[in-house]
Enzyme design. Sequence first.
Site, PDB file in Angstrom:
ATOM      1  N   TRP A 141     -12.147 -82.824   6.337  1.00 57.43           N
ATOM      2  CA  TRP A 141     -13.392 -81.798   5.874  1.00 57.43           C
ATOM      3  C   TRP A 141     -12.358 -81.530   4.592  1.00 57.43           C
ATOM      4  O   TRP A 141     -11.104 -80.625   3.742  1.00 57.43           O
ATOM      5  CB  TRP A 141     -13.300 -80.333   6.169  1.00 57.43           C
ATOM      6  CG  TRP A 141     -14.176 -79.469   5.192  1.00 57.43           C
ATOM      7  CD1 TRP A 141     -14.522 -80.140   3.975  1.00 57.43           C
ATOM      8  CD2 TRP A 141     -15.421 -78.887   5.800  1.00 57.43           C
ATOM      9  NE1 TRP A 141     -16.134 -79.053   3.969  1.00 57.43           N
ATOM     10  CE2 TRP A 141     -16.459 -78.504   4.092  1.00 57.43           C
ATOM     11  CE3 TRP A 141     -15.758 -78.252   7.074  1.00 57.43           C
ATOM     12  CZ2 TRP A 141     -17.523 -77.437   5.186  1.00 57.43           C
ATOM     13  CZ3 TRP A 141     -17.118 -77.864   7.472  1.00 57.43           C
ATOM     14  CH2 TRP A 141     -17.739 -77.316   6.146  1.00 57.43           C
TER      15      TRP A 141
ATOM     16  N   GLU B 226     -13.636 -50.465   0.340  1.00 59.73           N
ATOM     17  CA  GLU B 226     -13.541 -50.805   1.199  1.00 59.73           C
ATOM     18  C   GLU B 226     -12.523 -49.819   2.391  1.00 59.73           C
ATOM     19  O   GLU B 226     -12.872 -49.911   3.646  1.00 59.73           O
ATOM     20  CB  GLU B 226     -13.658 -52.080   1.340  1.00 59.73           C
ATOM     21  CG  GLU B 226     -13.387 -52.845   2.407  1.00 59.73           C
ATOM     22  CD  GLU B 226     -14.368 -52.920   3.450  1.00 59.73           C
ATOM     23  OE1 GLU B 226     -15.117 -52.631   3.529  1.00 59.73           O
ATOM     24  OE2 GLU B 226     -13.747 -53.993   4.678  1.00 59.73           O
TER      25      GLU B 226
ATOM     26  N   GLU C 288     -14.713 -46.488   9.660  1.00 57.83           N
ATOM     27  CA  GLU C 288     -15.473 -46.911  11.074  1.00 57.83           C
ATOM     28  C   GLU C 288     -14.366 -46.987  12.210  1.00 57.83           C
ATOM     29  O   GLU C 288     -14.549 -46.825  13.776  1.00 57.83           O
ATOM     30  CB  GLU C 288     -15.616 -48.463  10.152  1.00 57.83           C
ATOM     31  CG  GLU C 288     -16.356 -49.304  11.543  1.00 57.83           C
ATOM     32  CD  GLU C 288     -17.048 -50.961   9.873  1.00 57.83           C
ATOM     33  OE1 GLU C 288     -16.945 -51.130  10.327  1.00 57.83           O
ATOM     34  OE2 GLU C 288     -16.216 -50.968   9.399  1.00 57.83           O
TER      35      GLU C 288
ATOM     36  N   HIS D 128     -13.853 -35.224 -11.459  1.00 59.58           N
ATOM     37  CA  HIS D 128     -15.490 -34.922 -11.899  1.00 59.58           C
ATOM     38  C   HIS D 128     -15.929 -34.632 -10.287  1.00 59.58           C
ATOM     39  O   HIS D 128     -17.082 -33.911 -10.748  1.00 59.58           O
ATOM     40  CB  HIS D 128     -15.857 -36.095 -12.468  1.00 59.58           C
ATOM     41  CG  HIS D 128     -16.255 -35.956 -13.507  1.00 59.58           C
ATOM     42  ND1 HIS D 128     -16.727 -35.907 -14.462  1.00 59.58           N
ATOM     43  CD2 HIS D 128     -15.331 -37.417 -13.992  1.00 59.58           C
ATOM     44  CE1 HIS D 128     -15.741 -36.522 -15.481  1.00 59.58           C
ATOM     45  NE2 HIS D 128     -15.275 -37.307 -14.965  1.00 59.58           N
TER      46      HIS D 128
ATOM     47  N   LYS E 179     -13.305 -48.818   5.860  1.00 61.06           N
ATOM     48  CA  LYS E 179     -12.914 -49.408   7.415  1.00 61.06           C
ATOM     49  C   LYS E 179     -11.590 -48.704   7.890  1.00 61.06           C
ATOM     50  O   LYS E 179     -12.277 -48.524   9.179  1.00 61.06           O
ATOM     51  CB  LYS E 179     -11.689 -50.294   6.710  1.00 61.06           C
ATOM     52  CG  LYS E 179     -12.178 -51.821   6.273  1.00 61.06           C
ATOM     53  CD  LYS E 179     -12.853 -52.670   7.715  1.00 61.06           C
ATOM     54  CE  LYS E 179     -14.063 -52.552   8.409  1.00 61.06           C
ATOM     55  NZ  LYS E 179     -14.581 -53.156   7.039  1.00 61.06           N
TER      56      LYS E 179
ATOM     57  N   LYS F 131     -22.203 -54.430  15.943  1.00 62.77           N
ATOM     58  CA  LYS F 131     -21.789 -55.365  14.787  1.00 62.77           C
ATOM     59  C   LYS F 131     -23.311 -56.091  13.904  1.00 62.77           C
ATOM     60  O   LYS F 131     -22.586 -56.241  12.397  1.00 62.77           O
ATOM     61  CB  LYS F 131     -21.462 -56.606  16.119  1.00 62.77           C
ATOM     62  CG  LYS F 131     -21.264 -57.388  14.308  1.00 62.77           C
ATOM     63  CD  LYS F 131     -19.714 -57.881  14.464  1.00 62.77           C
ATOM     64  CE  LYS F 131     -19.369 -58.542  12.838  1.00 62.77           C
ATOM     65  NZ  LYS F 131     -18.468 -58.538  12.535  1.00 62.77           N
TER      66      LYS F 131
ATOM     67  N   ARG G 139     -14.767 -78.085  13.318  1.00 57.33           N
ATOM     68  CA  ARG G 139     -13.795 -77.212  12.218  1.00 57.33           C
ATOM     69  C   ARG G 139     -13.759 -78.633  10.723  1.00 57.33           C
ATOM     70  O   ARG G 139     -13.598 -78.636   9.546  1.00 57.33           O
ATOM     71  CB  ARG G 139     -12.170 -77.738  12.380  1.00 57.33           C
ATOM     72  CG  ARG G 139     -11.847 -77.217  13.348  1.00 57.33           C
ATOM     73  CD  ARG G 139     -10.647 -76.845  13.747  1.00 57.33           C
ATOM     74  NE  ARG G 139      -9.673 -76.725  12.732  1.00 57.33           N
ATOM     75  CZ  ARG G 139      -8.467 -75.756  12.502  1.00 57.33           C
ATOM     76  NH1 ARG G 139      -8.985 -74.615  13.573  1.00 57.33           N
ATOM     77  NH2 ARG G 139      -7.941 -75.173  11.526  1.00 57.33           N
TER      78      ARG G 139
ATOM     79  N   CYS H 190      -9.325 -78.464   9.304  1.00 58.47           N
ATOM     80  CA  CYS H 190      -9.745 -79.703  10.047  1.00 58.47           C
ATOM     81  C   CYS H 190      -8.939 -79.278  10.535  1.00 58.47           C
ATOM     82  O   CYS H 190      -8.701 -78.637  10.867  1.00 58.47           O
ATOM     83  CB  CYS H 190      -8.284 -80.553   8.438  1.00 58.47           C
ATOM     84  SG  CYS H 190      -8.335 -81.117   7.361  1.00 58.47           S
TER      85      CYS H 190
ATOM     86  N   ASN I 139      -3.608 -79.940   8.313  1.00 56.66           N
ATOM     87  CA  ASN I 139      -4.301 -79.385   8.124  1.00 56.66           C
ATOM     88  C   ASN I 139      -4.181 -77.970   6.342  1.00 56.66           C
ATOM     89  O   ASN I 139      -2.674 -77.795   6.809  1.00 56.66           O
ATOM     90  CB  ASN I 139      -4.455 -78.478   9.036  1.00 56.66           C
ATOM     91  CG  ASN I 139      -6.160 -77.185   8.580  1.00 56.66           C
ATOM     92  OD1 ASN I 139      -6.638 -77.465   7.619  1.00 56.66           O
ATOM     93  ND2 ASN I 139      -5.373 -76.635   9.468  1.00 56.66           N
ATOM     94  N   GLY I 140      -4.301 -77.978   5.828  1.00 57.95           N
ATOM     95  CA  GLY I 140      -4.150 -76.982   4.053  1.00 57.95           C
ATOM     96  C   GLY I 140      -3.510 -77.648   3.610  1.00 57.95           C
ATOM     97  O   GLY I 140      -4.357 -79.192   2.997  1.00 57.95           O
TER      98      GLY I 140
END
Length: 613
Positions: free
Chosen positions: A75, A486, A493, A509, A490, A608, A27, A2, A101-102
């Site tokens: 929304w 991940e 990267e 192992h 991160k 990107k 939004r 929203c 909003n929320g």
Amino acid sequence: MCGIIAYTGARPAGPILLDGLRHLEYRGYDSSGIALALEGPELYVERVTGKIAGLVRRVEGRLPEATAGVGHTRWATHGEPSERNAHPLTDPERRVAIVHNGIVENHEELRASLGDGACFSSDTDTEVLAHLVARELAQGADALEAVRLALGRTSGAFSLVAMPRDEPGRLIAARVGHAGGVVVGHGEGEHLLASDLGALLPHTRRVAFLEPGELADVRPEGVRYVDAGGAELTKAVEEQSVGAVALVKGRHRHFLAKELHEQPDAVLDVLRGRYLSDPPRVELAGIPFDEEGARALRRVVLVGMGTSLLACSVGRHYIERFARLPAEVDNASEFRYRRPVLDPQTLVISVSQSGETADTLAAMEEARAAGCPQITVCNTPGAQATRVADGTVYLRAGPEISVASTKCLTTSIAALHAIALHLGRLTGQLEPELEAQQVRAALHLPAAVGEALELEAQVAGIAERYARYQNFLFLGRGLSYPMAMEGALKLKELSYIHAEGYPAGEMKHGPIALVDESVPTVAIALRDEVFEKMRSNIEQLRARRGPVIAIVSAGDRSLDGHVEECIELPAVDPLLSPVVSVVPMQLLAYHIALERGADVDQPRNLAKTVTVE
Ligand code: M6R
């Protein structure tokens, strides 16, 4: 997703609000509305379904003179998109108008507590806020105090602006938890409030950002800030520079930091309108088959690259658990050259932030040639992947500028969770109680991600101590295994440190040969069915003098004293834990990169969007 805009000053408020809403329309646009504070005192409220243009047509030539008001573009989360559910919402006596909003997580409980006498005119959680504030006002509370006391009864993560009828020109803004920010724009004899910095910029560059738990008492002549306990706050008003990039970054030093901190909102937005609370269920558009089509499926293959591939690895668990279909994960660059066995009973799900990654697109073409139905999970409207797939589930995370993906990982996992639940219902394999439980748990995610971000100071301290190590291990089991991968990705990267992610069971192992006092391990050891196994793995590392940074469940102190560092996550449903457990690892990689002086937004050698093989 929203949008909120509000104004108080000397100029006519109506046109300012309508302009602001046009700016915020991206939004959400299922309905919108404005409320103006009239001398009288009286509230003028107008709401419509559909886009802002409809609201403009409705009020054209009829806007009353007023110099304060609130506007909203919606929304839907609670209650279908309709005029009665559009904001601003008021209490029955119209003492206050509220835009929000929320999610107010305990709205049902609050509704019940208001008693039979309370007469509701919408299905929203927001209206409960209007009733609570109005009751405080009726008992003589000052407007700021009324909002503060009302918020003390709520749980969830949201922001709001309340406009009391009896004090035209006064607005109260508040932020609860991390989802849904509020920016206060400071002008000359006028002030504005908005959910987005961008909506304020045509009026002022001098802004202050409300932090979770803060309230602002806004009048034309000034703003008073208080905390949740009512204590006065001094907030810095920042001058936003004119450079476009600086404007987009807002108050953050890097896009990465901005996007990392946008995650509570981004997760809220990916759930919005898809996870419905009453009754708890998932409603997902973009699934290109019905029950019959779903029941014809024999297997699911998930493809992607990099971080999106790791989201697929979590998604596989969800597909197996909720839809009870065999699921495989494939690196898109390997998939196409392996001559995979594909047929029209194989559903292919691709995940790509950009929707333009060459390897992922090539895998999708392979699947298309074999007649597989396809769903893509994508963040970029109109991207190539959305044109190849039969259906798209958008992430709605907003632009991700930093090369390192953060908010598109957490939103991809949430989107795959939704797809799996939807598929499970279509295949008839999902128990309704499990769907309801998972929907309720997912609606708590934005708040939990926000709480995980509060670990930043602790993680920054750890980063300072560990920034000079040259090798790291990341270990996890089950749903935590892809997140260990991940965490390692991160760190590599962003800080150019060599890091390996492994399923913890694999450690003995081979990888354990690397371990000594110079190789720290980040171990995700949550209180799930594999916790005891993780604890043994940690002991094995400790026996070889390897320093351990453990990520543990809320309230778990059992590893204190056994490991060098313990990061305690907020409470989260075990099946949704990857969305939260990854946050401290994102923060760790960011802060280690800062310590090492790396270019966090544009790490060397990377792009990107990888549009070549
Ligand atoms: O746009 P995509 O999601 O298809 O991109 C896939 C990978 O290139 C991407 O996730 C990459 O691994 C990130 N830089 C990781 O942070």
